[in-house]
Design an enzyme around this catalytic site. Sequence first.
Site, PDB file in Angstrom:
ATOM      1  N   GLY A 136      -4.307   4.833 -12.567  1.00 32.14           N
ATOM      2  CA  GLY A 136      -4.860   4.516 -11.256  1.00 32.14           C
ATOM      3  C   GLY A 136      -4.180   5.227 -10.107  1.00 32.14           C
ATOM      4  O   GLY A 136      -4.789   5.399  -9.044  1.00 32.14           O
ATOM      5  N   LYS A 177     -13.571  -4.131   2.506  1.00 34.19           N
ATOM      6  CA  LYS A 177     -14.436  -2.979   2.245  1.00 34.19           C
ATOM      7  C   LYS A 177     -15.909  -3.273   2.524  1.00 34.19           C
ATOM      8  O   LYS A 177     -16.627  -2.415   3.038  1.00 34.19           O
ATOM      9  CB  LYS A 177     -14.268  -2.503   0.801  1.00 34.19           C
ATOM     10  CG  LYS A 177     -12.976  -1.754   0.533  1.00 34.19           C
ATOM     11  CD  LYS A 177     -12.986  -1.202  -0.883  1.00 34.19           C
ATOM     12  CE  LYS A 177     -11.789  -0.308  -1.141  1.00 34.19           C
ATOM     13  NZ  LYS A 177     -11.841   0.316  -2.482  1.00 34.19           N
ATOM     14  N   GLY A 190     -17.653  -5.478 -10.256  1.00 36.41           N
ATOM     15  CA  GLY A 190     -17.309  -5.644  -8.850  1.00 36.41           C
ATOM     16  C   GLY A 190     -17.397  -4.337  -8.086  1.00 36.41           C
ATOM     17  O   GLY A 190     -18.025  -3.366  -8.539  1.00 36.41           O
ATOM     18  N   GLY A 191     -16.756  -4.292  -6.923  1.00 38.85           N
ATOM     19  CA  GLY A 191     -16.821  -3.115  -6.073  1.00 38.85           C
ATOM     20  C   GLY A 191     -16.246  -1.874  -6.719  1.00 38.85           C
ATOM     21  O   GLY A 191     -16.802  -0.776  -6.595  1.00 38.85           O
ATOM     22  N   ALA A 192     -15.123  -2.020  -7.425  1.00 32.23           N
ATOM     23  CA  ALA A 192     -14.506  -0.871  -8.085  1.00 32.23           C
ATOM     24  C   ALA A 192     -15.429  -0.320  -9.162  1.00 32.23           C
ATOM     25  O   ALA A 192     -15.567   0.899  -9.333  1.00 32.23           O
ATOM     26  CB  ALA A 192     -13.162  -1.267  -8.686  1.00 32.23           C
ATOM     27  N   ASP A 242     -13.753   6.623  -3.081  1.00 29.02           N
ATOM     28  CA  ASP A 242     -13.232   6.104  -4.350  1.00 29.02           C
ATOM     29  C   ASP A 242     -13.772   6.882  -5.548  1.00 29.02           C
ATOM     30  O   ASP A 242     -13.040   7.204  -6.488  1.00 29.02           O
ATOM     31  CB  ASP A 242     -13.572   4.616  -4.503  1.00 29.02           C
ATOM     32  CG  ASP A 242     -12.688   3.727  -3.638  1.00 29.02           C
ATOM     33  OD1 ASP A 242     -11.554   4.143  -3.319  1.00 29.02           O
ATOM     34  OD2 ASP A 242     -13.132   2.620  -3.286  1.00 29.02           O
ATOM     35  N   SER A 254       0.814  -1.209   0.000  1.00 28.09           N
ATOM     36  CA  SER A 254       0.000   0.000   0.000  1.00 28.09           C
ATOM     37  C   SER A 254       0.854   1.269   0.000  1.00 28.09           C
ATOM     38  O   SER A 254       1.822   1.390   0.755  1.00 28.09           O
ATOM     39  CB  SER A 254      -0.922   0.018   1.227  1.00 28.09           C
ATOM     40  OG  SER A 254      -1.648   1.235   1.282  1.00 28.09           O
ATOM     41  N   ASN A 300     -19.643  -6.390 -18.826  1.00 25.85           N
ATOM     42  CA  ASN A 300     -18.978  -7.426 -18.053  1.00 25.85           C
ATOM     43  C   ASN A 300     -19.105  -8.761 -18.778  1.00 25.85           C
ATOM     44  O   ASN A 300     -20.088  -9.015 -19.467  1.00 25.85           O
ATOM     45  CB  ASN A 300     -19.606  -7.524 -16.651  1.00 25.85           C
ATOM     46  CG  ASN A 300     -18.787  -8.388 -15.713  1.00 25.85           C
ATOM     47  OD1 ASN A 300     -17.627  -8.099 -15.445  1.00 25.85           O
ATOM     48  ND2 ASN A 300     -19.387  -9.454 -15.199  1.00 25.85           N
ATOM     49  N   ARG A 323     -24.196 -10.407 -13.983  1.00 25.58           N
ATOM     50  CA  ARG A 323     -23.627  -9.530 -12.950  1.00 25.58           C
ATOM     51  C   ARG A 323     -23.761  -8.070 -13.361  1.00 25.58           C
ATOM     52  O   ARG A 323     -24.039  -7.205 -12.534  1.00 25.58           O
ATOM     53  CB  ARG A 323     -22.158  -9.874 -12.694  1.00 25.58           C
ATOM     54  CG  ARG A 323     -21.938 -11.232 -12.036  1.00 25.58           C
ATOM     55  CD  ARG A 323     -20.514 -11.354 -11.522  1.00 25.58           C
ATOM     56  NE  ARG A 323     -20.266 -10.397 -10.448  1.00 25.58           N
ATOM     57  CZ  ARG A 323     -19.051 -10.060 -10.021  1.00 25.58           C
ATOM     58  NH1 ARG A 323     -17.982 -10.569 -10.622  1.00 25.58           N
ATOM     59  NH2 ARG A 323     -18.898  -9.195  -9.050  1.00 25.58           N
TER      60      ARG A 323
END
Length: 265
Positions: free
Chosen positions: A228, A67, A131-133, A103, A15, A152, A157
Site C-alpha cells: 500500500g 472523501k 467500499g470506497g477503496a 487513488d 498521515s 465481498n 453490496r
Amino acid sequence: MTLRAGVAGQPISHSLSPLLHGLWIEAAGLDARYEAFGPADEAGFADLISSGRGGSLRGLNVTAPFKEQALALADDVSPTARACGSANLLVFQRGRLSADSTDGRGLMLALSEQAPTFDPAGAPVVVLGAGGAARAAVVALKAAGAEVAVLNRTRVRAETLASELGSLVAGPEALQNAALIVNALSVRPEIDIAALRGDAVLMDMTYRPLITPFLAAGRARGLATVDGLAMLIGQARPSFEVLFGRAPPPVDVRAAALARLGEAG
C-alpha cells in the site's frame, strides 16, 4: 506569496502525505507549504473548504472520513471521481472547487513498479471489498482493460458496486483463476493462498503494517506482492503535479516513509 496546500482527514496525525510532499517541495525549491488539517467533523471540513474558496489554499488531498463530502461540495467533478463516488484531490481556483481522484492512478503506478510483468489487459482480477477503496480499484483496473470481479462478504453490496461500475460479482471460486487479487478491506482476507495461481499478484491497499499478513502469506508461497505504500506514493505524485504545477523531483520518498514507519524496505 507562499503557496499553501495540505491533507485533510480525521485522524490525521498518522498521515505520511506531509512528509512526501514536504520532501518534494524542498527538493524543488518551491515557496510552498503542505500541511495536515484535522477537522473534527463534517462541519469543520466544510469550514476548511470555505476558507480554501476564499483563497487561503491552493488545494487539498482528502482522506477518511471526508472523501464523499469532498465530492459533494465540489463545483466541478472529474469523471473518475464521480465513478469512484469520492474525491481525494480538491483544487481551488477563483472561488470554485474542482474534485478528482488519484487513488486509481496510484494503484496502477504501484502495480507497474512492484509487479512490472503484470499486464491488466484482459486479465481476470478480483477486488476484495465494496467500499470506497474498492470502487477506486475497480474503476482504474477496468479502465486498464482488466476483467474485474468484486468479492465481498455482504453480496448485496458487491452487486450494487458491480451494477454501478459495470464489473462482475465474484464467488470464492474466482480467486483460483485470478491473475491479480486486490485487498481493499481493512482486515485480513480469509483466502487459501495455496489454491491461487502460481503467477498470481497480491496487492494490499493498506501500508500499516507495510507487509500485511495477506502479503506475507503470498511472499511465503513465492507470489509477487504490491504494498500500500507504493500506492500511497503513486497517488501523491499526480496530486503534487496538480497542486504545485510541476512533476515531483527525483527524491527517494519511499525510504523516508519507511523510516517514519519504522520498517525496512
